[in-house]
Design a protein around this motif. Structure first.
Motif, PDB file in Angstrom:
ATOM      1  N   VAL A 184      -6.970  28.271  90.686  1.00  0.00           N
ATOM      2  CA  VAL A 184      -6.167  28.383  89.474  1.00  0.00           C
ATOM      3  C   VAL A 184      -4.971  29.299  89.700  1.00  0.00           C
ATOM      4  O   VAL A 184      -5.099  30.378  90.276  1.00  0.00           O
ATOM      5  CB  VAL A 184      -7.030  28.924  88.309  1.00  0.00           C
ATOM      6  N   TRP A 185      -3.829  28.830  89.230  1.00  0.00           N
ATOM      7  CA  TRP A 185      -2.595  29.616  89.233  1.00  0.00           C
ATOM      8  C   TRP A 185      -2.034  29.594  87.827  1.00  0.00           C
ATOM      9  O   TRP A 185      -1.960  28.546  87.195  1.00  0.00           O
ATOM     10  CB  TRP A 185      -1.559  29.000  90.172  1.00  0.00           C
ATOM     11  N   ILE A 186      -1.611  30.765  87.345  1.00  0.00           N
ATOM     12  CA  ILE A 186      -0.881  30.850  86.084  1.00  0.00           C
ATOM     13  C   ILE A 186       0.458  31.494  86.401  1.00  0.00           C
ATOM     14  O   ILE A 186       0.519  32.554  87.020  1.00  0.00           O
ATOM     15  CB  ILE A 186      -1.647  31.653  85.028  1.00  0.00           C
ATOM     16  N   THR A 187       1.533  30.824  85.980  1.00  0.00           N
ATOM     17  CA  THR A 187       2.879  31.260  86.307  1.00  0.00           C
ATOM     18  C   THR A 187       3.689  31.432  85.029  1.00  0.00           C
ATOM     19  O   THR A 187       3.619  30.604  84.125  1.00  0.00           O
ATOM     20  CB  THR A 187       3.572  30.202  87.196  1.00  0.00           C
ATOM     21  N   GLN A 188       4.442  32.529  84.982  1.00  0.00           N
ATOM     22  CA  GLN A 188       5.430  32.744  83.924  1.00  0.00           C
ATOM     23  C   GLN A 188       6.675  33.289  84.612  1.00  0.00           C
ATOM     24  O   GLN A 188       6.655  34.408  85.133  1.00  0.00           O
ATOM     25  CB  GLN A 188       4.927  33.719  82.870  1.00  0.00           C
ATOM     26  N   GLY A 189       7.710  32.484  84.642  1.00  0.00           N
ATOM     27  CA  GLY A 189       8.900  32.873  85.395  1.00  0.00           C
ATOM     28  C   GLY A 189       8.538  33.023  86.863  1.00  0.00           C
ATOM     29  O   GLY A 189       7.959  32.122  87.463  1.00  0.00           O
ATOM     30  N   GLU A 190       8.829  34.194  87.441  1.00  0.00           N
ATOM     31  CA  GLU A 190       8.487  34.448  88.837  1.00  0.00           C
ATOM     32  C   GLU A 190       7.163  35.197  88.982  1.00  0.00           C
ATOM     33  O   GLU A 190       6.742  35.494  90.092  1.00  0.00           O
ATOM     34  CB  GLU A 190       9.619  35.233  89.507  1.00  0.00           C
ATOM     35  N   ASN A 191       6.514  35.512  87.871  1.00  0.00           N
ATOM     36  CA  ASN A 191       5.232  36.212  87.900  1.00  0.00           C
ATOM     37  C   ASN A 191       4.101  35.207  88.043  1.00  0.00           C
ATOM     38  O   ASN A 191       4.099  34.162  87.396  1.00  0.00           O
ATOM     39  CB  ASN A 191       5.045  37.034  86.624  1.00  0.00           C
ATOM     40  N   ARG A 192       3.130  35.546  88.927  1.00  0.00           N
ATOM     41  CA  ARG A 192       2.031  34.610  89.197  1.00  0.00           C
ATOM     42  C   ARG A 192       0.707  35.355  89.261  1.00  0.00           C
ATOM     43  O   ARG A 192       0.629  36.454  89.797  1.00  0.00           O
ATOM     44  CB  ARG A 192       2.251  33.898  90.525  1.00  0.00           C
ATOM     45  N   LEU A 193      -0.321  34.718  88.725  1.00  0.00           N
ATOM     46  CA  LEU A 193      -1.699  35.185  88.857  1.00  0.00           C
ATOM     47  C   LEU A 193      -2.507  34.057  89.445  1.00  0.00           C
ATOM     48  O   LEU A 193      -2.272  32.887  89.135  1.00  0.00           O
ATOM     49  CB  LEU A 193      -2.290  35.539  87.485  1.00  0.00           C
TER      50      LEU A 193
END
Length: 102
Positions: A57-66
């Motif tokens: 699983v990847w969650i991305t907002q702009g250039e931020n990633r978890l």
């Protein structure tokens, strides 16, 4: 919700039955505004507007990633929660993040 395979589960109710949940497998992508969640498989609960994503699983907002192995992605509130492997995926048992300054 985009994926290689989508399967809808209908509530009982005959011809007017509504979709209760959507199961997605293979390259799952869910987008809400500037947030994107990706994983190997997901279940979207239509009434609650919540998706659970499993494996890679990847969650991305702009250039931020978890990234992790399990996430809850609330499309109503925009709040996401990602955790280490609790879904039987194996692999990494840590949550990792990359945050870029504005």
């Amino acid at each position: 919700v985009e994926a290689e395979v989508l399967t809808a589960a209908l509530a009982s109710g005959g011809a007017g039955a509504k979709v209760e949940q959507i199961d997605a497998t293979g390259g799952v992508t869910i987008i809400r505004g500037d947030r994107k969640a990706e994983g190997d498989r997901a279940v979207y609960y239509v009434e609650e507007r919540v998706a659970t994503l499993h494996c890679n699983v990847w969650i991305t907002q702009g250039e931020n990633r978890l990234n992790g192995q399990y996430a809850e992605f609330n499309l109503e509130t925009g709040v996401s929660r990602i955790t280490p492997d609790s879904s039987g995926c194996g692999g990494d048992t840590q949550v990792r993040g990359l945050f870029q300054p504005e």
